[in-house]
Design a protein around this motif. Structure first.
Motif, mmCIF file in Angstrom:
data_model
loop_
_atom_site.group_PDB
_atom_site.id
_atom_site.type_symbol
_atom_site.label_atom_id
_atom_site.label_comp_id
_atom_site.label_asym_id
_atom_site.label_seq_id
_atom_site.Cartn_x
_atom_site.Cartn_y
_atom_site.Cartn_z
ATOM 1 N N GLU A 272 -2.735 0.591 -0.601
ATOM 2 C CA GLU A 272 -1.689 1.047 0.311
ATOM 3 C C GLU A 272 -1.427 2.530 0.103
ATOM 4 O OE1 GLU A 272 1.862 -1.080 -0.554
ATOM 5 O OE2 GLU A 272 2.132 -0.183 -2.523
ATOM 6 N N ASN A 274 1.777 5.447 1.481
ATOM 7 C CA ASN A 274 2.983 5.730 2.266
ATOM 8 C C ASN A 274 3.357 7.196 2.093
ATOM 9 O OD1 ASN A 274 3.945 2.855 3.066
ATOM 10 N ND2 ASN A 274 3.567 2.709 0.874
ATOM 11 N N SER A 292 2.664 4.567 7.079
ATOM 12 C CA SER A 292 2.431 3.534 6.067
ATOM 13 C C SER A 292 1.102 2.866 6.387
ATOM 14 C CB SER A 292 3.563 2.490 6.090
ATOM 15 O OG SER A 292 3.280 1.438 5.201
ATOM 16 N N ASN A 294 -2.147 0.161 4.990
ATOM 17 C CA ASN A 294 -2.513 -0.922 4.075
ATOM 18 C C ASN A 294 -3.967 -1.313 4.315
ATOM 19 O OD1 ASN A 294 0.072 -2.136 2.602
ATOM 20 N ND2 ASN A 294 0.676 -1.464 4.649
#
Length: 532
Positions: A272, A274, A292, A294
């Motif tokens: 991930e 962010n 964000s 993933n």
């Protein structure tokens, strides 16, 4: 010569075998037809009706029906009619309101309900049911029934059942049980597929109508999917113009280095990422995205972002506005301090023309009071936080100023301070400062006559563990208070100020000889008020 009885029995056996084979073929044909219908259409009541009609033509049941479960207001699982089939000569089950919807436990009993919940089929002759539960079955001429639970996504979803109005046996044939079980499995599978499809459609609708940009990147970094919000964010009219392009190409060149050296490596190592990133529109203008990302199990990357340019601009404007107000507030405190010093200087000039010692003392005391207030404003404009000042530093400076003002020899009179780090706002700092000014001045003027030596003790800290109540104590080891001292009857301006300032802090004043004069003021911790 053949025995006629044996020949007749053989013929009957052959006939039964042929009939069983025909039934099996009929049932298999019905199952194939059901599978085709379920695969071709969406599961609804009309499709239920078609499926039941196929089953009805194939088997010899008086009625075939489907119920779906629901939860009533009391939290009980109930059955709700979905569809039924019966030949013209049989009265429909659902014409009776009892059978439109019902609680399983009320109609079938707890044991039968638990059996269905566990995924087991239920076959009963009505005469085997408890007597109080037979009436509603017999009212519809039901002599026996077979129910197969519908299990959808591992949950008890409903039942599919057969009624017999001519046979009272509780033992249904294996073919009938197998046929209905296979039909139930096919219906459950179709229902699961439908629910999954509905869920996917709902999720897709949510994604497509989301105001946040959503994209899916292939492992190679190409845009595999984008929603309308992301397309609009980048200034494109149609998603097709973006699909297949490299995601990094929609960022300025200085960000591509960060993408390759920070974002993608972190996605691979942690799964991930962010943060904020600068993106580039079709027309070449740039904006800040809050992003964000993933990594999925198949190597694709799902990203969700929003344009925070307006927010960042508002934050910058707010920051600039706060800095401007901070400068203005510092300037206000600075000017107040300067004005107070001007007043103090005027008093100092005036004192040079006064010969009366009492009047001169009054002017000097007034100068000290003004200086204590000016010092508060000086500490405020010098502090990083304009709302509060470091009172420990303030008390030290104020005490040293008073010692200098009264020309006190530090070898004769010393000070000991125990000041906790308590930030005070302007509303509390000025009355506290004036109190310390009056109490220390009182000790210097009256506590040590005839060049007597001694010590002045100053304490400021929490009265309790939570520090919700503060305590200011000023005491000395001088000659002490005069006998019968009462601050409420004293004519001194200083003592009157002490009482008045204590009330301003919503505090209480205690005094005693210990052995010198000791004044203790307790007051509630100041509440920070919002200023606009």
């Amino acid at each position: 010569m053949k025995n006629p009885a044996i020949s007749q029995e053989t013929n009957r056996t052959n006939w039964r075998a042929k009939e069983a084979l025909k039934k099996r073929e009929r049932y298999l044909k019905a199952l194939v037809g059901i599978q085709r219908r379920l695969l071709a259409s969406t599961m609804d009541n009309s499709l239920y009706q078609e499926v039941l009609a196929i089953l009805g033509d194939a088997c010899e049941a008086s009625r075939i029906y489907v119920y779906e479960n629901f939860v009533d207001e009391e939290g009980n699982i109930c059955a709700q009619q979905a569809a039924q089939w019966c030949p013209p000569q049989i009265v429909a089950r659902f014409e009776n309101k009892v059978w439109e919807s019902f609680r399983y436990e009320q109609i079938l009993g707890t044991e039968a309900y638990e059996q269905l919940k566990e995924g087991k089929f239920l076959q009963k002759a009505v005469i085997d049911l408890p007597e109080e539960k037979q009436a509603c079955f017999l009212n519809k001429n039901i002599l026996s029934f077979l129910m197969i639970p519908l299990t959808v996504n591992d949950e008890f979803f409903g039942v599919i059942g057969l009624d017999h109005c001519e046979i009272a046996s509780s033992n249904w044939g294996r073919l009938e049980v197998g046929l209905l079980s296979s039909a139930a499995a096919a219906i459950a599978l179709a229902k699961e597929k439908q629910l999954t499809q509905e869920t996917l459609e709902q999720q897709l609708t949510a994604i497509e109508t989301s105001t946040e940009g959503i994209m899916i990147l292939q492992p190679s970094g190409e845009l595999h999917y984008i929603n309308p919000a992301y397309c609009q964010m980048l200034g494109y009219e149609f998603p097709q113009a973006l699909l297949g392009s490299q995601w990094r190409d929609h960022h300025p060149s200085e960000e591509t280095i960060r993408i390759d050296e920070e974002i993608f490596p972190q996605l691979e190592s942690q799964g991930e990422w962010n943060g904020e990133i600068c993106a580039q529109r079709q027309n070449g203008t740039t904006f800040i995205q809050e992003l964000s990302m993933n990594l999925t199990h198949n190597g694709e990357i799902v990203g969700v972002c929003r344009d925070v340019s307006d927010r960042k601009q508002a934050e910058e404007q707010l920051k600039a506005s706060l800095e401007e107000k901070e400068l203005l507030l510092k300037e206000v405190h600075h000017r107040v301090k300067n004005n107070l010093q001007v007043i103090s200087s005027i008093f100092s000039l005036q004192s040079q023309t006064i010969e009366d010692e009492q009047a001169l003392a009054i002017l000097e005391e007034s100068q000290n009071r003004i200086s204590s207030m000016a010092l508060v404003h000086e500490k405020l404009y010098q502090a990083a936080n304009l709302a509060n000042i470091d009172f420990a530093e303030y008390i030290r400076d104020l005490t040293y100023n008073l010692l200098a003002s009264y020309n006190v020899n530090s070898d004769w009179i010393q000070t000991e301070m125990n000041i906790e780090s308590i930030p005070l706002n302007l509303d509390s700092a000025i009355p506290c400062g004036l109190l310390i000014n009056e109490l220390v001045s009182n000790s210097l003027k009256h506590g040590f006559p005839d060049q007597r030596s001694g010590t002045i003790y100053i304490f400021l800290g929490g009265k309790d563990e939570q520090a919700e109540t503060l305590c200011l104590k000023v005491e000395d080891d001088g000659v002490g208070l005069p006998e019968g001292f009462d601050p409420h009857k004293a004519a001194s301006l200083g003592i009157s100020l002490i009482s008045s300032l204590t009330q301003q802090l919503r505090g209480t004043l205690k005094f005693q000889n210990n052995p010198g004069a000791s004044f203790e003021i307790t007051f509630p911790k100041p509440i920070e008020r919002k200023r606009f």
